[in-house]
Write an enzyme that holds these catalytic residues in place. Structure first.
Site, PDB file in Angstrom:
ATOM      1  N   CYS A   8       0.858  -1.181   0.000  1.00  0.00           N
ATOM      2  CA  CYS A   8       0.000   0.000   0.000  1.00  0.00           C
ATOM      3  C   CYS A   8       0.900   1.239   0.000  1.00  0.00           C
ATOM      4  O   CYS A   8       2.066   1.151  -0.402  1.00  0.00           O
ATOM      5  CB  CYS A   8      -0.997  -0.020   1.163  1.00  0.00           C
ATOM      6  SG  CYS A   8      -0.259   0.007   2.816  1.00  0.00           S
ATOM      7  N   ASN A  11       2.179   1.523   4.419  1.00  0.00           N
ATOM      8  CA  ASN A  11       2.471   0.237   5.092  1.00  0.00           C
ATOM      9  C   ASN A  11       2.142   0.295   6.591  1.00  0.00           C
ATOM     10  O   ASN A  11       2.818  -0.339   7.395  1.00  0.00           O
ATOM     11  CB  ASN A  11       3.942  -0.190   4.878  1.00  0.00           C
ATOM     12  CG  ASN A  11       4.249  -1.630   5.271  1.00  0.00           C
ATOM     13  OD1 ASN A  11       5.366  -1.938   5.667  1.00  0.00           O
ATOM     14  ND2 ASN A  11       3.284  -2.525   5.200  1.00  0.00           N
ATOM     15  N   CYS A  13      -1.606   0.895   7.373  1.00  0.00           N
ATOM     16  CA  CYS A  13      -3.053   0.620   7.485  1.00  0.00           C
ATOM     17  C   CYS A  13      -3.466  -0.638   6.726  1.00  0.00           C
ATOM     18  O   CYS A  13      -3.762  -1.672   7.321  1.00  0.00           O
ATOM     19  CB  CYS A  13      -3.868   1.811   6.975  1.00  0.00           C
ATOM     20  SG  CYS A  13      -3.675   3.288   7.998  1.00  0.00           S
ATOM     21  N   ARG A  14      -3.508  -0.555   5.384  1.00  0.00           N
ATOM     22  CA  ARG A  14      -4.097  -1.643   4.609  1.00  0.00           C
ATOM     23  C   ARG A  14      -3.197  -2.867   4.472  1.00  0.00           C
ATOM     24  O   ARG A  14      -3.643  -3.995   4.737  1.00  0.00           O
ATOM     25  CB  ARG A  14      -4.486  -1.132   3.198  1.00  0.00           C
ATOM     26  CG  ARG A  14      -5.633  -0.156   3.209  1.00  0.00           C
ATOM     27  CD  ARG A  14      -5.735   0.593   1.895  1.00  0.00           C
ATOM     28  NE  ARG A  14      -4.582   1.480   1.691  1.00  0.00           N
ATOM     29  CZ  ARG A  14      -4.374   2.213   0.627  1.00  0.00           C
ATOM     30  NH1 ARG A  14      -5.228   2.170  -0.376  1.00  0.00           N
ATOM     31  NH2 ARG A  14      -3.317   3.004   0.543  1.00  0.00           N
ATOM     32  N   SER A  15      -1.949  -2.661   4.045  1.00  0.00           N
ATOM     33  CA  SER A  15      -1.122  -3.852   3.752  1.00  0.00           C
ATOM     34  C   SER A  15      -0.732  -4.656   4.996  1.00  0.00           C
ATOM     35  O   SER A  15      -0.705  -5.893   4.916  1.00  0.00           O
ATOM     36  CB  SER A  15       0.086  -3.516   2.873  1.00  0.00           C
ATOM     37  OG  SER A  15       0.959  -2.628   3.500  1.00  0.00           O
ATOM     38  N   ASP A 125      -8.431   3.851   1.005  1.00  0.00           N
ATOM     39  CA  ASP A 125      -7.433   4.201   2.010  1.00  0.00           C
ATOM     40  C   ASP A 125      -8.166   4.723   3.252  1.00  0.00           C
ATOM     41  O   ASP A 125      -8.828   5.752   3.183  1.00  0.00           O
ATOM     42  CB  ASP A 125      -6.536   5.289   1.419  1.00  0.00           C
ATOM     43  CG  ASP A 125      -5.399   5.643   2.335  1.00  0.00           C
ATOM     44  OD1 ASP A 125      -5.439   5.251   3.522  1.00  0.00           O
ATOM     45  OD2 ASP A 125      -4.470   6.315   1.867  1.00  0.00           O
TER      46      ASP A 125
HETATM   47  P1  4NP Z   1      -1.876   2.838   4.040  1.00  0.00           P
HETATM   48  O1  4NP Z   1      -2.529   4.194   4.582  1.00  0.00           O
HETATM   49  O2  4NP Z   1      -1.284   3.150   2.674  1.00  0.00           O
HETATM   50  O3  4NP Z   1      -3.021   1.906   3.949  1.00  0.00           O
HETATM   51  O4  4NP Z   1      -0.828   2.427   5.048  1.00  0.00           O
HETATM   52  C1  4NP Z   1      -1.818   5.411   4.641  1.00  0.00           C
HETATM   53  C2  4NP Z   1      -0.965   5.642   5.671  1.00  0.00           C
HETATM   54  C3  4NP Z   1      -0.288   6.840   5.757  1.00  0.00           C
HETATM   55  C4  4NP Z   1      -0.495   7.813   4.780  1.00  0.00           C
HETATM   56  C5  4NP Z   1      -1.346   7.564   3.729  1.00  0.00           C
HETATM   57  C6  4NP Z   1      -2.015   6.356   3.657  1.00  0.00           C
HETATM   58  N1  4NP Z   1       0.166   9.054   4.871  1.00  0.00           N
HETATM   59  O5  4NP Z   1      -0.094   9.925   4.034  1.00  0.00           O
HETATM   60  O6  4NP Z   1       0.985   9.242   5.790  1.00  0.00           O
END
Ligand code: 4NP
Length: 158
Positions: A8, A11, A13-15, A125
């Protein structure tokens, strides 16, 4: 041993949630030894961090313990992994940029290509949303990973 990498942006939240769900499914079916599972992000914002507390809480509510330190996708991952499952079209674009000769396209898939009620759309997201977002993401991932296991049978050697 087959190797699966979830990707993702951050790294956190989703992955890592996808990694925890697949590991849990493999443990339940005593297949942990047949598939190596990891996750990473295309971005470098959260390197070394544990998953977002909301992902950890959501996983726990669904009976899963997350244990992962965020890392960034590297070119070496193309070689190391057999299946690289990305969460959204932006992740796909970012990963493809690192493979200009398109040598690894066959390993790259959008997670929701395997969602039995999806058509390859983005796993949303949840970072800027609320708790409901995390449960929605969990359900999408749970279905898609089940679909991936059924369709690809990654632990079964051909
Ligand atoms: P992820 O979510 O890609 O599912 O881990 C996010 C985590 C952090 C950010 C964006 C999406 N960020 O902009 O910091």
């Amino acid at each position: 041993m087959s190797k699966v990498l979830f990707v993702c942006l951050g790294n956190i939240c989703r992955s890592p949630l996808a990694e925890g769900i697949l590991k849990s499914k493999l443990e339940s079916s005593r297949q942990s030894q047949s598939i190596f599972v990891d996750s990473c992000g295309t971005g470098n914002y959260h390197i070394g961090e544990q998953p977002d507390p909301r992902s950890v809480a959501n996983a726990r509510e669904n009976g899963i313990t997350l244990d992962h330190k965020a890392r960034q996708f590297t070119h070496e991952d193309f070689e190391q992994f057999d299946h690289i499952l990305v969460m959204d079209s932006s992740n796909l674009k970012d990963v493809k940029k690192l493979d200009p000769k398109e040598e690894y396209t066959h390993k790259l898939h959008l997670m929701r290509e395997y969602d039995p009620i999806g058509t390859g759309e983005d796993v949303p997201d949840p970072y800027f949303g609320g708790e409901l977002g995390f449960q929605q993401v969990f359900e999408i991932l749970d279905r898609s990973i089940e679909g991936f296991l059924q369709e690809v049978k990654p632990g079964v050697s051909k």
